[in-house]
Write a protein that holds these residues in place. Structure first.
Motif, mmCIF file in Angstrom:
data_model
loop_
_atom_site.group_PDB
_atom_site.id
_atom_site.type_symbol
_atom_site.label_atom_id
_atom_site.label_comp_id
_atom_site.label_asym_id
_atom_site.label_seq_id
_atom_site.Cartn_x
_atom_site.Cartn_y
_atom_site.Cartn_z
ATOM 1 N N UNK A 41 0.868 -1.184 0.000
ATOM 2 C CA UNK A 41 0.000 0.000 0.000
ATOM 3 C C UNK A 41 0.903 1.233 0.000
ATOM 4 N N UNK A 42 0.708 2.143 -0.946
ATOM 5 C CA UNK A 42 1.637 3.273 -1.078
ATOM 6 C C UNK A 42 1.325 4.393 -0.093
ATOM 7 N N UNK A 43 2.260 5.347 -0.028
ATOM 8 C CA UNK A 43 1.943 6.591 0.673
ATOM 9 C C UNK A 43 2.209 7.747 -0.278
ATOM 10 N N UNK A 44 1.616 8.872 0.001
ATOM 11 C CA UNK A 44 1.800 10.011 -0.902
ATOM 12 C C UNK A 44 1.060 11.233 -0.398
ATOM 13 N N UNK A 45 1.129 12.260 -1.211
ATOM 14 C CA UNK A 45 0.553 13.553 -0.813
ATOM 15 C C UNK A 45 0.105 14.263 -2.085
ATOM 16 N N UNK A 46 -1.059 14.870 -2.036
ATOM 17 C CA UNK A 46 -1.571 15.537 -3.242
ATOM 18 C C UNK A 46 -2.377 16.778 -2.836
ATOM 19 N N UNK A 47 -2.274 17.837 -3.618
ATOM 20 C CA UNK A 47 -3.008 19.078 -3.282
ATOM 21 C C UNK A 47 -3.745 19.639 -4.487
ATOM 22 N N UNK A 48 -4.954 20.097 -4.232
ATOM 23 C CA UNK A 48 -5.727 20.815 -5.251
ATOM 24 C C UNK A 48 -6.337 22.078 -4.652
ATOM 25 N N UNK A 49 -6.443 23.081 -5.505
ATOM 26 C CA UNK A 49 -7.232 24.270 -5.169
ATOM 27 C C UNK A 49 -8.486 24.220 -6.036
ATOM 28 N N UNK A 50 -9.639 24.386 -5.416
ATOM 29 C CA UNK A 50 -10.870 24.345 -6.215
ATOM 30 C C UNK A 50 -11.811 25.471 -5.791
ATOM 31 N N UNK A 51 -12.449 26.099 -6.769
ATOM 32 C CA UNK A 51 -13.259 27.285 -6.461
ATOM 33 C C UNK A 51 -14.678 26.961 -6.001
ATOM 34 N N UNK A 52 -15.288 27.952 -5.388
ATOM 35 C CA UNK A 52 -16.714 27.915 -5.117
ATOM 36 C C UNK A 52 -17.446 28.313 -6.407
ATOM 37 N N UNK A 53 -18.745 28.237 -6.392
ATOM 38 C CA UNK A 53 -19.500 28.737 -7.551
ATOM 39 C C UNK A 53 -20.770 29.412 -7.062
ATOM 40 N N UNK A 54 -21.333 30.266 -7.909
ATOM 41 C CA UNK A 54 -22.598 30.904 -7.544
ATOM 42 C C UNK A 54 -23.615 30.620 -8.650
ATOM 43 N N UNK A 55 -24.717 30.003 -8.233
ATOM 44 C CA UNK A 55 -25.726 29.602 -9.227
ATOM 45 C C UNK A 55 -26.545 30.800 -9.676
ATOM 46 N N UNK A 56 -26.859 30.815 -10.964
ATOM 47 C CA UNK A 56 -27.776 31.821 -11.529
ATOM 48 C C UNK A 56 -29.177 31.217 -11.578
ATOM 49 N N UNK A 57 -29.286 29.997 -12.101
ATOM 50 C CA UNK A 57 -30.521 29.211 -11.958
ATOM 51 C C UNK A 57 -30.220 28.190 -10.876
ATOM 52 N N UNK A 58 -31.084 28.154 -9.869
ATOM 53 C CA UNK A 58 -30.747 27.469 -8.613
ATOM 54 C C UNK A 58 -31.134 26.002 -8.595
ATOM 55 N N UNK A 59 -30.304 25.230 -7.933
ATOM 56 C CA UNK A 59 -30.598 23.821 -7.615
ATOM 57 C C UNK A 59 -31.238 23.811 -6.228
ATOM 58 N N UNK A 60 -32.457 23.298 -6.141
ATOM 59 C CA UNK A 60 -33.113 23.200 -4.829
ATOM 60 C C UNK A 60 -34.116 22.061 -4.902
ATOM 61 N N UNK A 61 -33.743 20.930 -4.389
ATOM 62 C CA UNK A 61 -34.592 19.736 -4.445
ATOM 63 C C UNK A 61 -33.848 18.625 -5.168
ATOM 64 N N UNK A 85 -4.995 19.544 0.963
ATOM 65 C CA UNK A 85 -3.868 18.626 0.790
ATOM 66 C C UNK A 85 -4.222 17.312 1.481
ATOM 67 N N UNK A 86 -4.117 16.239 0.726
ATOM 68 C CA UNK A 86 -4.431 14.905 1.269
ATOM 69 C C UNK A 86 -3.133 14.108 1.365
ATOM 70 N N UNK A 87 -2.811 13.672 2.578
ATOM 71 C CA UNK A 87 -1.668 12.761 2.775
ATOM 72 C C UNK A 87 -2.235 11.391 3.088
ATOM 73 N N UNK A 88 -1.714 10.370 2.442
ATOM 74 C CA UNK A 88 -2.278 9.027 2.653
ATOM 75 C C UNK A 88 -1.158 8.009 2.831
ATOM 76 N N UNK A 89 -1.467 6.995 3.620
ATOM 77 C CA UNK A 89 -0.526 5.889 3.835
ATOM 78 C C UNK A 89 -1.356 4.687 4.295
ATOM 79 N N UNK A 90 -0.684 3.551 4.507
ATOM 80 C CA UNK A 90 -1.429 2.323 4.822
ATOM 81 C C UNK A 90 -2.249 2.487 6.105
ATOM 82 N N UNK A 91 -3.507 2.034 6.034
ATOM 83 C CA UNK A 91 -4.394 2.105 7.209
ATOM 84 C C UNK A 91 -3.835 1.241 8.318
#
Ligand code: ADP
Length: 387
Positions: A41-61, A85-91
Motif C-alpha cells: 500500500x503506497x503513501x503520498x501527498x496531493x493538493x488541489x485548489x478548487x473554487x466555489x460557484x454561484x448559481x444563476x438558476x438554482x438547484x433546490x430539491x 492537501x491529502x496525505x495518505x498511507x497504509x491504514x
C-alpha cells in the motif's frame, strides 16, 4: 475503464416495473472492484485548489443519490476557493481513517462527514479502506454561510481522490475523463460541488433540448457565451458570516412536501433554457430579470416549506432595495443573487468596476458584517498545486 464502458455500466434511473412497485437502483457507474492495492500500500501527498460557484438558476430539491430535480447553472468563482492537501498511507488498526484539519485546527465534525463520504463511495474506490488520511484544508471565505464552501471543499477533495487513482492505477488519461469523474464524485459529496470542476459557466442537470447536459456531472457552458459574461465581477457582500441555522441538506429535503415544488421545477427548466439564449445574445436586462427572480424564488421555497424558515437577514433586504434604487436611478446594469444564506452576490460587467465599487463603499458598507466584501469574479476552474 473507457468512457463507453462507463456508460454501459450506467444504470441510474433504470426503473423496473414489477407488478405495482417501482424499484430505483443505486447508481453503479464508476464502480470498480479492481481499484484495490494488491501488493504494498503506497503513501503520498496531493493538493488541489478548487473554487466555489454561484448559481444563476438554482438547484433546490433532489432525489435518489444526489440527482437534482431541476437543472442549474453557475458562474465558477476565482477568489473564493478551498485548498486541500491529502496525505495518505497504509491504514492501521485502532487509528482513525480520516484526520481533518481546517485552517490548521482539527475539525472532527467535518472529518466525520468526510469519513461517511469515503464509505459511501467505497464501491467506486475500494482502495479507500486500505488507507488512512490526514487532510488539511483551508477556505478563503466563511464556511457554512451560503457561499458554497461545500462546493469548493468537496470538489477539491474529489480532485485529490482522482489524482490518487491516476497516480497508482493509471487510467483517467484524458483531461475530459479526469474532470468528469471528479465532477461525478464531487456531486456525491455535495450536489452543486459538481459545477466547480470547470471554469466560466457550468450547468448541472438535464436541460431540455441540450444533449451535452447530465444529471450526473457538470458541463462547461462557455461556447457561444457573450464575452462580457465570462469576465463578470461578483462582489460578495458579507451580511452575516455566522453558520446558517438550517442546512441546505434539510432545505432540499423539505422540497418533497413543498406545495409549489412542481411549478418551481418547471420554472427552473424554462429559466435555464431562456438564460442560455440570453447569455449568447448578451441581453443584460433579461439576464438581470432571470437572475434576480431565481434568487428570490429560492428563498420563497424556504419560506413556503413546512417547517418554514428564513435565511435572509434585515440587511439582506436593505441591500436589495438599494440595488433596485441604484439601478433605477443610474441605469447601471448590475444585479444580485443569493445562495442559500443571507449574503449578497452583486453581479456586474467588469467594465463597471469603478462605479459599482463607489456604490458599495458609499451606500452598502454600513449594512455589512465588519464592512466585509470579497471582490470576486468569474474564474478559470480548479488548479493542481505543487507539493
Ligand atoms: P456552504 O454555504 O458554505 O456550502 P453548507 O452548510 O451547505 O454551507 O456546507 C458546509 C459544509 O461543507 C461543512 O459542514 C463541511 O461539511 C463542508 N466543508 C466546508 N469547507 C470544507 C472544506 N474545506 N473541506 C471539506 N469540506 C468542507
Amino acid at each position: 475503464m473507457s468512457g463507453s464502458i462507463h456508460l454501459f455500466n450506467y444504470f441510474y434511473g433504470l426503473i423496473e416495473q414489477t407488478t405495482n412497485t417501482l424499484i430505483y437502483r443505486r447508481p453503479t457507474m464508476y464502480n470498480n472492484p479492481e481499484l484495490i492495492f494488491e501488493q504494498s500500500v503506497p503513501q503520498g501527498k496531493i493538493s488541489w485548489r478548487s473554487p466555489s460557484n454561484i448559481a444563476l438558476v438554482k438547484y433546490w430539491g433532489k432525489r435518489d443519490v444526489q440527482i437534482p430535480l431541476n437543472p442549474s447553472i453557475s458562474f465558477t468563482l476565482s477568489k473564493s476557493y478551498t485548498e486541500t492537501t491529502v496525505e495518505y498511507s497504509a491504514a492501521e488498526e485502532d487509528e482513525p481513517g480520516v484526520q481533518f484539519f481546517l485552517e490548521g485546527e482539527i475539525n472532527t465534525s467535518f472529518g466525520e462527514k468526510i469519513s461517511a463520504y469515503f464509505q459511501s463511495i467505497g464501491d467506486i474506490y475500494p482502495f479507500l479502506k486500505q488507507l488512512k488520511f490526514t487532510i488539511r484544508s483551508s477556505n478563503t471565505f466563511p464556511h457554512s454561510a451560503g457561499i458554497a464552501s461545500s462546493a469548493s471543499g468537496m470538489s477539491a477533495l474529489a480532485l485529490c481522490l482522482c489524482s490518487i487513482e491516476q497516480k497508482h492505477f493509471g487510467g483517467l488519461d484524458s483531461e475530459a475523463d479526469f474532470f468528469q469523474k471528479a465532477s461525478y464524485l464531487a456531486r456525491l459529496g455535495s450536489g452543486s460541488a459538481c459545477r466547480s470542476l470547470y471554469g466560466g459557466l457550468v450547468s448541472w442537470g438535464k436541460v431540455n433540448g441540450r444533449e451535452e447536459t447530465s444529471d450526473l456531472w457538470g458541463t462547461q457552458q462557455i461556447k457561444d457565451v457573450h464575452p462580457d459574461f465570462l469576465t463578470f465581477n461578483d462582489s460578495i457582500l458579507i451580511v452575516d458570516a455566522a453558520q446558517k441555522k438550517v442546512s441546505s441538506r434539510i432545505g432540499h429535503g423539505l422540497m418533497s412536501s413543498n406545495p409549489f415544488s412542481s411549478a418551481r421545477f418547471e420554472q427552473a427548466q424554462k429559466n435555464i433554457g431562456r438564460l442560455m439564449d440570453v447569455l449568447k445574445a448578451g441581453d443584460m436586462d433579461a439576464f438581470i430579470n432571470i437572475t434576480e427572480s431565481e434568487a428570490l424564488t429560492l428563498h420563497a421555497m424556504m419560506m413556503t416549506s413546512n417547517p418554514y424558515y428564513l435565511l435572509m437577514k434585515p440587511n439582506t433586504l436593505n441591500i436589495i432595495e438599494r440595488i433596485f434604487d441604484f439601478r433605477k436611478n443610474t441605469g447601471t446594469p448590475l444585479c444580485f443573487t443569493l445562495d442559500a444564506g443571507p449574503n449578497i452576490h452583486l453581479l456586474y460587467p467588469e467594465k463597471l468596476n469603478t462605479e459599482v465599487n463607489a456604490f458599495i463603499d458609499g451606500e452598502l458598507k454600513p449594512f455589512l458584517h465588519q464592512g466585509r466584501v470579497i471582490a470576486d469574479r468569474v474564474g478559470e476552474g480548479p488548479e493542481k498545486r505543487k507539493q
